[in-house]
Enzyme design. Structure first.
Site, mmCIF file in Angstrom:
data_model
loop_
_atom_site.group_PDB
_atom_site.id
_atom_site.type_symbol
_atom_site.label_atom_id
_atom_site.label_comp_id
_atom_site.label_asym_id
_atom_site.label_seq_id
_atom_site.Cartn_x
_atom_site.Cartn_y
_atom_site.Cartn_z
ATOM 1 N N CYS A 93 0.829 -1.209 0.000
ATOM 2 C CA CYS A 93 0.000 0.000 0.000
ATOM 3 C C CYS A 93 0.857 1.250 0.000
ATOM 4 O O CYS A 93 0.383 2.337 -0.328
ATOM 5 C CB CYS A 93 -0.899 0.026 1.229
ATOM 6 S SG CYS A 93 -1.833 -1.491 1.415
ATOM 7 N N ASP A 134 -5.488 -11.844 -0.327
ATOM 8 C CA ASP A 134 -6.052 -11.506 -1.637
ATOM 9 C C ASP A 134 -6.388 -12.724 -2.489
ATOM 10 O O ASP A 134 -7.169 -12.619 -3.433
ATOM 11 C CB ASP A 134 -5.066 -10.637 -2.438
ATOM 12 C CG ASP A 134 -4.817 -9.285 -1.790
ATOM 13 O OD1 ASP A 134 -5.378 -9.036 -0.706
ATOM 14 O OD2 ASP A 134 -4.070 -8.483 -2.372
ATOM 15 N N VAL A 153 -10.174 3.086 2.976
ATOM 16 C CA VAL A 153 -10.003 4.526 2.991
ATOM 17 C C VAL A 153 -8.839 4.880 2.079
ATOM 18 O O VAL A 153 -7.931 4.067 1.889
ATOM 19 C CB VAL A 153 -9.748 5.030 4.434
ATOM 20 C CG1 VAL A 153 -8.404 4.558 4.961
ATOM 21 C CG2 VAL A 153 -9.856 6.538 4.544
ATOM 22 N N ALA A 205 -5.718 -20.900 3.630
ATOM 23 C CA ALA A 205 -5.409 -19.816 2.695
ATOM 24 C C ALA A 205 -5.937 -18.509 3.278
ATOM 25 O O ALA A 205 -6.929 -18.492 4.024
ATOM 26 C CB ALA A 205 -6.017 -20.083 1.327
ATOM 27 N N THR A 212 -8.932 -24.821 3.486
ATOM 28 C CA THR A 212 -9.440 -25.136 2.143
ATOM 29 C C THR A 212 -10.091 -26.517 2.180
ATOM 30 O O THR A 212 -10.176 -27.141 3.236
ATOM 31 C CB THR A 212 -8.300 -25.144 1.119
ATOM 32 O OG1 THR A 212 -7.434 -26.248 1.421
ATOM 33 C CG2 THR A 212 -7.497 -23.851 1.160
#
Lengths: 433, 433
Positions: free
Chosen positions: A44, A275, A322, A272, A265
């Site tokens: 980020c 993303d 945000v 997992a 999983t």
């Protein structure tokens, strides 16, 4: 012999998995396998290094090699996983085999590249990894022209960063800014801000081709040819699930790894997080993909602890997010109007603009709040905020309200604080409710 | 004939009662009787006018004469209530009689003056009304010395205001700053800030006498005589209940008007709201007095609507409050450690100092958070925050969490937002939880 936990990936989810597993127990051997050469850094932060607000790419290191060592997590960088033998519980890499008792997959996401001509030309950029960032920093020179393709929050952060570097920046927005995060009235505020700051918006059509012979010299948008020295693709990310798929792990309808509420999983002892997984939206109860570091971190913790023998459930997902665009904060939590309606929710909406401070105290700024409630239950299901500074804390309040099933009426009458230099008697959120 | 609602007092509670009653129905005659000559102004703004941040005493007018007129509320200023005849339902004033069908009492509070010698000398000040403020502004001249007696948030605001005016300011703090709002470790931060800004603290003893012959020339604190040109008494406020008592209205153990959950007193059709009433603390379930405009406003609305024929319950009271002292925000919600223990709650406490932004992004400030949870239930019951700016929104989030019975674990894993320039991956509040 100690239980062996192997974590694939050293991003937010992977690192959190390692350190949460270690905090959970000393009696476990933890190995973290990372294809990148760097220890954990903040993805980020990359747009802000490109833009020059952060001085160099070393600064956003979040967990150093030393920290991994101190935590007794064996970090293997520049190591490529070739396959996983789930029968014998071994991760096979270009640097050797790593047996595991429990495995955590945090392979993250990858930038989606649209299927249009010219995307392989030099000058076509993405921003996902530190190396992408270093490349974009090098190429983002003053006086050159950049086209940013997309209207996600990464697209806007990249557009701002390149503008701050002195580039001529055009952003191609197919429908509207931050479509998955905020609704139309607030999108307009965002687009106005881009224009105010000298970023051109080409709206209503997608880039249909990248132009150039041996390198990029423009893009085609509708009938127009727009000159460009670089083109940054910010057209969304997709979960990176190739390895998981090769292991026989079930993939969900949105293309992410399917996990249960403990983030396991369909293969036992294989977890997992981050993303690469599909989560369930707390409000819509439908699958949702997140590209958010916050959720990756929290899921990583849960997966790591469970892999190390603990038993935690993944926290509810509201996709609170945000961003700061120049001098405004834009925040959102919960589904937008479109998504809520798609999920069959009968939505009541309130949009207000209200000053942050009482009219008689200098320095107040407008707070724009959009609140979504479920008409049937009266409960708040989503909120969007635009304000000069301080959207994060306001979104966190709304997130808390949503998680706890707060009704609009309860929010309206909530015991909120006030002092002339800090806030008004009625918070904008309470007024909106 | 229309129902007659009479409201006594035009402060936050009184004004809210009038306008909420009007919003509830057009079919009611509303009269508001105020002893002051001004229409509704913000008491909370007074220290900032004294300090010069707000230009004059007209600016903090919240509801003007015109607004009262437009809302068809008959505002009688400079009108003194002599008595209320509850049998015949008539308010008797120095300007005539006002019959009512429903009455709302919002007589507010009055500054408590300690029973020590010398408090009637010229130069002894309080700050409750606009006239008090105008007087304090006139007397608060550069080069003179002020002693502020008390450690409430009004005391600190007055000390700051007089310092900003160029006075030599000493503050006499018997035990510790903001004792009813925050716990010791955070009090210390506040006291350090006062000292840093050049305000002398005399700690550990109360003012035992005001000294002077025909006007103040000092105070006695312990064995010391401290010279002073003015002495400001900020030793707390007491509910103003003389009128209510004379009407036979029941007064509670803390000296405030007793009301039920609809804010009705023991006399039918007589409601009360704001600083003059005793509320019940949502956590401790014991009576509590509030001097907060937020609670006065919310209670005023409820009392006004009920007086006009509605049926609303008063919202839960958590006493969320915030103040800015020079460049720090201090916020609190729920009971302090002492109060919680007094109420028999087994308290778990976490105090953390955590940066507002990730380490790699410039401009982060320390956020100091103190969270109190009930060990038995795990639920958050209180929170205190000190931060450069933005305590209000953080306190509102905690207030929401407490109102909805959120556990520390839920808060810890809540879906909070993050972006490097706005916030960190983990909010300080989540870390503390």
């Amino acid at each position: 012999m100690d239980k062996k936990v192997v974590v694939i990936g050293a991003g937010s989810a992977g690192a959190s998995a390692c350190f949460a597993a270690r905090k959970h127990t000393r009696d476990v051997k933890i190995t973290c396998i990372n294809d990148e050469e760097f220890p954990t850094y903040s993805r980020c932060a990359l747009p802000f290094v490109v833009g020059g607000e952060i001085e160099n790419f070393d600064i956003p290191t979040v967990f150093s090699f030393e920290f991994y060592e101190k935590q007794k997590v064996d970090l293997k960088t520049s190591t490529i996983v070739r396959s996983v033998d789930t029968d014998n519980k071994v991760v096979k890499t270009d640097k050797g085999d790593f047996p595991y008792d429990a495995l955590v997959i945090t392979t993250g996401g990858k930038t989606k590249i649209p299927g249009i001509p010219g995307t392989d030309l030099p000058g076509v950029k993405v921003l996902r990894t530190r190396l992408d960032g270093e490349d974009l920093f090098k190429e983002g020179r003053k006086g050159r022209t950049a086209v940013v393709n997309g209207a996600s929050f990464i697209a806007l952060e990249v557009a701002e960063a390149l503008k701050l570097r002195g580039m001529d920046v055009k952003i191609v927005i197919r429908s509207r800014a931050l479509r998955s995060m905020i609704d139309t009235p607030l999108s307009q505020v965002v687009e106005d801000k881009l224009v105010e700051k000298g970023i051109d918006i080409l709206k209503g059509e997608a880039v249909s081709a990248v132009l150039g012979d041996d390198k990029v010299n423009g893009v085609k948008v509708g009938d127009a040819e727009i000159p460009a020295d670089i083109v940054v693709m910010c057209t969304g990310t997709a979960p990176e699930v190739e390895l998981a798929r090769s292991m026989g792990i079930e993939i969900g309808e949105l293309g992410g790894i399917k996990v249960d509420d403990r983030l396991e999983t369909n293969i036992k002892d294989v977890y997992a997080a981050g993303d690469c997984v599909e989560s369930e939206c707390f409000i819509r109860k439908t699958p949702v993909l997140n590209g958010l570091g916050t959720i990756a971190t929290r899921q990583g913790m849960v997966a790591g602890i469970n892999a190390a023998g603990g038993d935690l459930k993944a926290p509810p997902v509201l996709s609170a997010s945000v961003m700061r665009l120049f001098d405004v904060d834009i925040g959102a939590v919960g589904p937008t109007e479109d998504f809520a309606k798609e999920a069959g929710i009968d939505v009541a909406i309130s949009t207000v603009k209200y000053p942050s401070l009482p009219h008689y105290y200098p320095g107040g700024k407008d707070v724009q709040v959009r609140l979504l409630a479920d008409k049937t239950t009266g409960k708040i299901i989503g909120g969007q905020i635009i304000v000069h500074k301080g959207a994060a804390e306001r979104i966190n309040m709304l997130s808390m309200a949503i998680l706890k099933g707060t009704t609009a009426q309860e929010l309206n009458m909530a015991d909120f604080c006030y002092s002339p230099p800090c806030s008004d008697t009625w918070a904008a959120e309470a007024i909106a409710a």
